[in-house]
Design an enzyme around this catalytic site. Structure first.
Site, mmCIF file in Angstrom:
data_model
loop_
_atom_site.group_PDB
_atom_site.id
_atom_site.type_symbol
_atom_site.label_atom_id
_atom_site.label_comp_id
_atom_site.label_asym_id
_atom_site.label_seq_id
_atom_site.Cartn_x
_atom_site.Cartn_y
_atom_site.Cartn_z
ATOM 1 N N ASN A 9 0.843 -0.995 -0.066
ATOM 2 C CA ASN A 9 -0.092 0.123 -0.064
ATOM 3 C C ASN A 9 1.036 1.177 -0.007
ATOM 4 O O ASN A 9 1.529 1.613 0.964
ATOM 5 C CB ASN A 9 -0.832 -0.104 1.267
ATOM 6 C CG ASN A 9 -1.567 1.096 1.643
ATOM 7 O OD1 ASN A 9 -1.829 1.880 0.200
ATOM 8 N ND2 ASN A 9 -2.325 1.410 2.478
ATOM 9 N N TRP A 10 1.001 1.837 -1.126
ATOM 10 C CA TRP A 10 2.004 2.785 -1.458
ATOM 11 C C TRP A 10 1.615 4.235 -0.627
ATOM 12 O O TRP A 10 2.268 5.129 -0.523
ATOM 13 C CB TRP A 10 2.497 3.328 -2.741
ATOM 14 C CG TRP A 10 3.357 2.281 -3.253
ATOM 15 C CD1 TRP A 10 3.753 1.106 -2.665
ATOM 16 C CD2 TRP A 10 3.847 2.073 -4.831
ATOM 17 N NE1 TRP A 10 4.884 0.528 -3.517
ATOM 18 C CE2 TRP A 10 4.863 1.096 -4.797
ATOM 19 C CE3 TRP A 10 3.750 2.971 -5.941
ATOM 20 C CZ2 TRP A 10 5.521 1.067 -5.926
ATOM 21 C CZ3 TRP A 10 4.452 2.522 -6.906
ATOM 22 C CH2 TRP A 10 5.080 1.640 -7.138
ATOM 23 N N LYS A 11 0.188 4.198 -0.462
ATOM 24 C CA LYS A 11 -0.479 5.538 0.187
ATOM 25 C C LYS A 11 0.098 6.512 -1.007
ATOM 26 O O LYS A 11 -0.211 6.269 -2.131
ATOM 27 C CB LYS A 11 -0.016 5.879 1.407
ATOM 28 C CG LYS A 11 -0.375 4.538 2.402
ATOM 29 C CD LYS A 11 0.086 4.940 3.938
ATOM 30 C CE LYS A 11 -0.401 3.595 4.662
ATOM 31 N NZ LYS A 11 -0.133 3.641 5.708
ATOM 32 N N HIS A 97 -9.739 1.658 4.959
ATOM 33 C CA HIS A 97 -8.399 1.767 5.553
ATOM 34 C C HIS A 97 -8.865 2.995 6.684
ATOM 35 O O HIS A 97 -9.490 3.781 6.433
ATOM 36 C CB HIS A 97 -7.398 2.219 4.466
ATOM 37 C CG HIS A 97 -5.830 2.277 5.169
ATOM 38 N ND1 HIS A 97 -5.492 3.302 6.069
ATOM 39 C CD2 HIS A 97 -4.870 1.285 5.000
ATOM 40 C CE1 HIS A 97 -4.191 2.961 6.497
ATOM 41 N NE2 HIS A 97 -3.917 1.863 5.916
ATOM 42 N N GLU A 99 -6.959 5.200 7.591
ATOM 43 C CA GLU A 99 -6.675 6.614 7.026
ATOM 44 C C GLU A 99 -7.723 7.402 6.468
ATOM 45 O O GLU A 99 -7.923 8.524 6.662
ATOM 46 C CB GLU A 99 -5.368 6.677 6.422
ATOM 47 C CG GLU A 99 -4.080 6.384 7.162
ATOM 48 C CD GLU A 99 -2.747 5.894 6.556
ATOM 49 O OE1 GLU A 99 -2.770 5.843 5.313
ATOM 50 O OE2 GLU A 99 -1.765 5.434 7.403
ATOM 51 N N GLU A 146 -5.605 -4.257 10.667
ATOM 52 C CA GLU A 146 -4.846 -3.241 10.750
ATOM 53 C C GLU A 146 -5.054 -2.633 12.030
ATOM 54 O O GLU A 146 -5.692 -1.365 12.010
ATOM 55 C CB GLU A 146 -4.701 -2.269 9.486
ATOM 56 C CG GLU A 146 -4.393 -3.134 8.240
ATOM 57 C CD GLU A 146 -3.737 -2.104 7.369
ATOM 58 O OE1 GLU A 146 -2.723 -2.349 6.810
ATOM 59 O OE2 GLU A 146 -4.258 -1.015 6.978
ATOM 60 N N GLY A 152 2.467 2.510 10.829
ATOM 61 C CA GLY A 152 3.479 3.570 10.654
ATOM 62 C C GLY A 152 4.169 3.952 11.920
ATOM 63 O O GLY A 152 4.979 5.046 12.047
ATOM 64 N N SER A 183 3.093 -1.951 10.528
ATOM 65 C CA SER A 183 4.496 -1.989 10.790
ATOM 66 C C SER A 183 5.375 -3.455 10.355
ATOM 67 O O SER A 183 6.258 -3.638 11.048
ATOM 68 C CB SER A 183 4.959 -1.530 12.254
ATOM 69 O OG SER A 183 4.599 -0.134 12.341
ATOM 70 N N GLY A 204 2.728 -0.879 4.416
ATOM 71 C CA GLY A 204 2.638 0.355 3.809
ATOM 72 C C GLY A 204 4.245 0.872 3.878
ATOM 73 O O GLY A 204 4.741 0.690 2.848
ATOM 74 N N GLY A 205 4.679 1.728 4.950
ATOM 75 C CA GLY A 205 6.056 2.283 4.524
ATOM 76 C C GLY A 205 7.270 1.420 4.248
ATOM 77 O O GLY A 205 7.863 1.836 3.262
HETATM 78 P P1 PGA Z 1 2.672 0.505 7.560
HETATM 79 O O1 PGA Z 1 1.340 0.698 7.177
HETATM 80 O O2 PGA Z 1 3.163 -0.632 7.065
HETATM 81 O O3 PGA Z 1 3.385 1.781 7.541
HETATM 82 O O4 PGA Z 1 2.422 0.578 9.030
HETATM 83 C C1 PGA Z 1 0.288 -0.167 6.820
HETATM 84 C C2 PGA Z 1 -1.146 0.250 6.265
HETATM 85 O O5 PGA Z 1 -1.635 1.473 6.673
HETATM 86 O O6 PGA Z 1 -1.697 -0.409 5.531
#
Ligand code: PGA
Length: 220
Positions: A9-11, A97, A99, A146, A152, A183, A204-205
């Site tokens: 997930n590149w956001k 998600h 976010e 999640e 993050g 994470s 994500g990150g």
């Molecule tokens: P993260 O994000 O791996 O940066 O914690 C995961 C996500 O939000 O899908």
């Protein structure tokens, strides 16, 4: 043996040249590294066309997904991208998600509507839940657990907690596949994917760095 889903997930990250560079570096992933693994990359909408072409030309074992879709169909919804438009580019969509729930005020009602439209368009939905209390659409079959404080932060949940949530949803809904996200790194991924009821990860990150992502894919 179960099939492990590895979802990037590149956001809201990467320019077009960074996206292509990432794909070039990840193109060393070959079928032998990916036995029983499915790699799904979810970039920004603007990269879908170029990435789809690159993946097809290079015959990469990578599928595409998006991070969101419109809660509406076609029509006068300025700025929205609907599920029918998306279907030509991707196989998967992430819905719900945290976010999006937090920053864009997405409610259960809106998310269920997105789910319905995505399914009607023939997309596979990865529906995100932040804990056992989150409602999932009746026919949701893939979820990503999640927990908000793991996203993050560098503080992942434990594989045991993730397993427990996976068992809960599989016992109490139509869900058959549970991913863990929050994470995840190359160093901790196997702890999650070894759990019997965890069927993959949403990263994500750590997915932004192609070398780290390659390592995550190999270790998963
Ligand atoms: P993260 O994000 O791996 O940066 O914690 C995961 C996500 O939000 O899908």
């Amino acid at each position: 043996m179960k099939k492990v889903f590895i979802v990037a997930n590149w956001k809201s990250n990467k320019t077009e040249s960074e996206a292509k560079d990432w794909l070039s570096q990840v193109s060393s992933l070959r079928d032998q590294d990916l036995l029983n693994k499915e790699i799904i990359v979810c970039p920004s909408f603007v990269h879908l066309s170029a990435m789809k072409t690159f993946i097809e030309e290079q015959k990469l074992p990578i599928k595409l997904g998006v991070q969101n879709i419109s809660p509406f169909g076609e029509g006068a919804y300025t700025g929205e991208i609907n599920s029918k438009q998306i279907k030509g580019f991707v196989d998967f969509v992430i819905i719900g998600h945290s976010e999006r729930r937090k920053n864009f005020g997405e409610t259960d009602e809106m998310l269920f509507q997105k789910f319905k439209l995505a399914k009607e368009a023939g997309l596979n939905v990865i529906f995100c839940v932040q804990g056992k209390e989150i409602k999932v659409p009746e026919d949701a079959n893939i979820i990503a657990y999640e927990p908000i404080n793991a996203i993050g932060t560098g503080n992942p949940d434990t594989p045991e907690n993730a397993e427990n949530v996976g068992v809960y949803f599989k016992a109490n809904s139509q869900v058959s596949r549970v991913l863990y996200g929050g994470s995840v790194t190359a160093a901790n991924v196997s702890g999650f994917t070894q759990m019997p009821n965890i069927d993959g990860i949403l990263v994500g990150g750590a997915s932004l760095d192609p070398l780290e992502f390659l390592q995550i894919s190999k270790n998963a």
